[in-house]
Motif scaffolding. Structure first.
Motif, PDB file in Angstrom:
ATOM      1  N   ARG A 160       0.818  -1.213   0.000  1.00 56.61           N
ATOM      2  CA  ARG A 160       0.000   0.000   0.000  1.00 56.61           C
ATOM      3  C   ARG A 160       0.855   1.268   0.000  1.00 56.61           C
ATOM      4  NH1 ARG A 160      -5.420  -0.585   0.970  1.00 56.61           N
ATOM      5  NH2 ARG A 160      -6.133  -2.677   1.540  1.00 56.61           N
ATOM      6  N   LEU A 161       1.992   1.222   0.686  1.00 62.31           N
ATOM      7  CA  LEU A 161       2.867   2.390   0.755  1.00 62.31           C
ATOM      8  C   LEU A 161       3.931   2.381  -0.337  1.00 62.31           C
ATOM      9  CD1 LEU A 161       3.457   2.536   4.634  1.00 62.31           C
ATOM     10  CD2 LEU A 161       1.808   3.852   3.267  1.00 62.31           C
ATOM     11  N   ASN A 162       3.884   1.374  -1.208  1.00 60.45           N
ATOM     12  CA  ASN A 162       4.881   1.218  -2.263  1.00 60.45           C
ATOM     13  C   ASN A 162       6.287   1.170  -1.659  1.00 60.45           C
ATOM     14  OD1 ASN A 162       5.739   0.888  -4.933  1.00 60.45           O
ATOM     15  ND2 ASN A 162       6.008   3.087  -5.245  1.00 60.45           N
ATOM     16  N   GLN A 163       6.422   0.366  -0.603  1.00 65.67           N
ATOM     17  CA  GLN A 163       7.691   0.237   0.098  1.00 65.67           C
ATOM     18  C   GLN A 163       8.155  -1.222   0.128  1.00 65.67           C
ATOM     19  OE1 GLN A 163       7.325   2.074   3.963  1.00 65.67           O
ATOM     20  NE2 GLN A 163       7.356   4.141   3.127  1.00 65.67           N
ATOM     21  N   VAL A 164       7.953  -1.927  -0.974  1.00 65.56           N
ATOM     22  CA  VAL A 164       8.454  -3.295  -1.075  1.00 65.56           C
ATOM     23  C   VAL A 164       9.970  -3.238  -1.193  1.00 65.56           C
ATOM     24  CG1 VAL A 164       8.452  -5.419  -2.431  1.00 65.56           C
ATOM     25  CG2 VAL A 164       6.342  -4.099  -2.173  1.00 65.56           C
ATOM     26  N   THR A 165      10.668  -3.922  -0.284  1.00 67.38           N
ATOM     27  CA  THR A 165      12.133  -3.893  -0.272  1.00 67.38           C
ATOM     28  C   THR A 165      12.682  -5.314  -0.294  1.00 67.38           C
ATOM     29  OG1 THR A 165      12.321  -3.940   2.148  1.00 67.38           O
ATOM     30  CG2 THR A 165      12.088  -1.780   1.105  1.00 67.38           C
ATOM     31  N   ARG A 166      13.944  -5.407  -0.703  1.00 69.68           N
ATOM     32  CA  ARG A 166      14.602  -6.712  -0.701  1.00 69.68           C
ATOM     33  C   ARG A 166      14.727  -7.237   0.727  1.00 69.68           C
ATOM     34  NH1 ARG A 166      14.522 -11.353  -2.453  1.00 69.68           N
ATOM     35  NH2 ARG A 166      16.452 -12.534  -2.276  1.00 69.68           N
ATOM     36  N   LEU A 167      15.043  -6.339   1.669  1.00 71.33           N
ATOM     37  CA  LEU A 167      15.141  -6.755   3.068  1.00 71.33           C
ATOM     38  C   LEU A 167      13.800  -7.281   3.563  1.00 71.33           C
ATOM     39  CD1 LEU A 167      16.658  -6.978   5.741  1.00 71.33           C
ATOM     40  CD2 LEU A 167      16.041  -4.581   6.204  1.00 71.33           C
ATOM     41  N   GLY A 168      12.716  -6.594   3.207  1.00 75.89           N
ATOM     42  CA  GLY A 168      11.392  -7.031   3.621  1.00 75.89           C
ATOM     43  C   GLY A 168      11.034  -8.387   3.049  1.00 75.89           C
ATOM     44  N   GLN A 169      11.433  -8.642   1.795  1.00 76.24           N
ATOM     45  CA  GLN A 169      11.163  -9.935   1.179  1.00 76.24           C
ATOM     46  C   GLN A 169      11.911 -11.064   1.886  1.00 76.24           C
ATOM     47  OE1 GLN A 169      12.278  -9.093  -2.924  1.00 76.24           O
ATOM     48  NE2 GLN A 169      10.138  -8.910  -3.527  1.00 76.24           N
ATOM     49  N   LEU A 170      13.030 -10.743   2.510  1.00 75.00           N
ATOM     50  CA  LEU A 170      13.775 -11.739   3.273  1.00 75.00           C
ATOM     51  C   LEU A 170      13.233 -11.879   4.696  1.00 75.00           C
ATOM     52  CD1 LEU A 170      17.432 -10.833   2.195  1.00 75.00           C
ATOM     53  CD2 LEU A 170      16.089 -12.794   1.436  1.00 75.00           C
ATOM     54  N   LEU A 171      12.887 -10.739   5.306  1.00 73.01           N
ATOM     55  CA  LEU A 171      12.421 -10.748   6.693  1.00 73.01           C
ATOM     56  C   LEU A 171      11.082 -11.457   6.853  1.00 73.01           C
ATOM     57  CD1 LEU A 171      13.242  -7.197   8.115  1.00 73.01           C
ATOM     58  CD2 LEU A 171      14.152  -9.390   8.885  1.00 73.01           C
ATOM     59  N   ASP A 172      10.177 -11.258   5.909  1.00 72.78           N
ATOM     60  CA  ASP A 172       8.830 -11.810   6.052  1.00 72.78           C
ATOM     61  C   ASP A 172       8.845 -13.334   6.175  1.00 72.78           C
ATOM     62  OD1 ASP A 172       5.951 -11.594   6.175  1.00 72.78           O
ATOM     63  OD2 ASP A 172       5.913 -12.330   4.121  1.00 72.78           O
TER      64      ASP A 172
END
Length: 203
Positions: free
Chosen positions: A69-81
């Protein structure tokens, strides 16, 4: 040097930013795992541990929704989730087994599934794939399992609460475990397909 890229097949821009609200949520959820273990096994504060586990489980969707929603997709987030999800499942079920809330058989089933899927990761890395698209069944299985754990812990209170929570918790746990394995098999099939495609492209 570019600080963003586009995820294959999704059109979603993936940033290399670190300090974002979704990443902060993921880190807070991840910090809840050792806090839960401490409260349950060291402090023996079952109710407090239950609250931490319930909050962590119920907010599984928050970081991903915020990122999109905030257009804040990050590589770190893809790993953390996925790391956070795996931690909640494996560490939580191990802690619940030590506490006596669940038998070791459930732990063995879930840990074995994680081990089998983990074996495919080095193979994917070798062929240039860092990760595969998460299947909706995997997310559903994770949600069901993480919902079952607080219910099973609640059942340890005893009395009328146990009579209600125990069958509900086990119904969710067994359903979630079956979906979890099914999603794992689908992941392995997908991994085999991309590896075969990568090998054909090198011929």
């Amino acid at each position: 040097m570019s600080t963003s890229s586009v995820a294959a097949g999704t059109g979603q821009v993936v940033s290399h930013r670190v300090f974002t609200l979704p990443n902060l949520v993921s880190l807070i959820r991840l910090a809840g795992v050792p806090l839960f273990v401490y409260l349950l096994l060291v402090a023996h504060e079952t109710i407090a541990a239950l609250v931490v586990l319930a909050v962590g489980a119920s907010t599984d969707w928050v970081d991903g929704q915020l990122a999109r929603r905030l257009n804040q997709v990050t590589r770190l987030g893809q790993l953390l989730d996925p790391i956070t999800d795996r931690a909640y499942i494996v560490v939580t079920v191990l802690a619940l087994t030590v506490s006596g809330a669940v038998p070791w058989q459930l732990t063995a089933v879930l840990v074995a599934r994680e081990a089998v899927v983990a074996l495919s990761i080095p193979v994917l890395w070798y062929h240039g794939y860092q990760s595969l698209q998460v299947h909706y069944l995997g997310k559903t299985a994770t949600f069901v399992l993480m919902f079952s754990f607080p219910v099973l812990l609640l059942a340890t209170v005893g009395g009328v609460v146990q009579a209600v929570a125990l069958p509900v918790g086990w119904a969710l746990a067994l359903w979630g475990a079956a979906l979890y394995w099914y999603a794992g098999v689908l992941y392995l099939i997908q991994a085999a397909q991309v590896v075969r495609a990568a090998r054909r492209s090198l011929r």
